[in-house]
Design a protein around this motif. Structure first.
Motif, PDB file in Angstrom:
ATOM      1  N   VAL A 171      -8.740  36.969 -24.847  1.00  0.00           N
ATOM      2  CA  VAL A 171      -8.667  37.680 -23.687  1.00  0.00           C
ATOM      3  C   VAL A 171      -9.986  37.749 -23.022  1.00  0.00           C
ATOM      4  N   PRO A 172     -11.058  38.612 -23.847  1.00  0.00           N
ATOM      5  CA  PRO A 172     -12.171  38.833 -23.242  1.00  0.00           C
ATOM      6  C   PRO A 172     -12.791  37.629 -22.574  1.00  0.00           C
ATOM      7  N   PHE A 173     -12.361  36.344 -22.708  1.00  0.00           N
ATOM      8  CA  PHE A 173     -12.863  35.375 -22.255  1.00  0.00           C
ATOM      9  C   PHE A 173     -12.249  34.776 -20.718  1.00  0.00           C
TER      10      PHE A 173
ATOM     11  N   GLU B  39     -11.230  34.693 -17.338  1.00  0.00           N
ATOM     12  CA  GLU B  39     -11.615  35.357 -16.028  1.00  0.00           C
ATOM     13  C   GLU B  39     -10.633  35.585 -15.023  1.00  0.00           C
TER      14      GLU B  39
END
Length: 130
Positions: free
Chosen positions: A2-4, A6
């Protein structure tokens, strides 16, 4: 993962969804997928050698590809059968499964020759005036 991530695009789920996603990420509407598709096909035609390396494992084509490919691409899959085999072998190795038995070597270096003698040409008499 999820953090990757965009941006997320929610496109119509059909056989054009990949092209629709590219269109949306480029600032076009989903309906621009035909233009994206044509440009990508032209890019592949113009720069085919830049995208294909000999000996590079390639996954087999989608089963739907046969229904939706361009006439110019009809024989492309046949050209990459060895690379499809390399990909399958790689996936077996990645999954930790038993490796396939080595393939038998080709007999190209020592071809089998047929020793059948050539028959002499026979002459035939033409009967009936045609």
């Amino acid at each position: 993962m999820v953090p990757f991530i965009e941006k997320v695009a929610d496109v119509i789920g059909d056989e054009h969804c990949g092209f629709q996603t590219i269109a949306e990420f480029m600032g076009f509407t989903e309906e621009s997928h035909i233009m994206i598709h044509r440009h990508l096909i032209q890019e592949l035609k113009d720069h085919r050698d830049d995208y294909v390396e000999d000996g590079c494992p390639l996954p087999p084509s989608s089963t739907k590809w046969h229904n939706h490919n361009n006439e110019d691409a009809m024989t492309w899959e046949d050209e990459y059968l060895d690379q499809h085999d390399l990909f399958r072998d790689l996936m077996i190795f990645e999954k930790g499964e038993k490796p396939p038995q080595p393939k038998k070597e080709s007999n190209k270096a020592e071809p089998i020759l047929c020793d059948t003698p050539e028959k002499a040409m026979q002459q035939f008499e033409v009967i009936g005036g045609r």
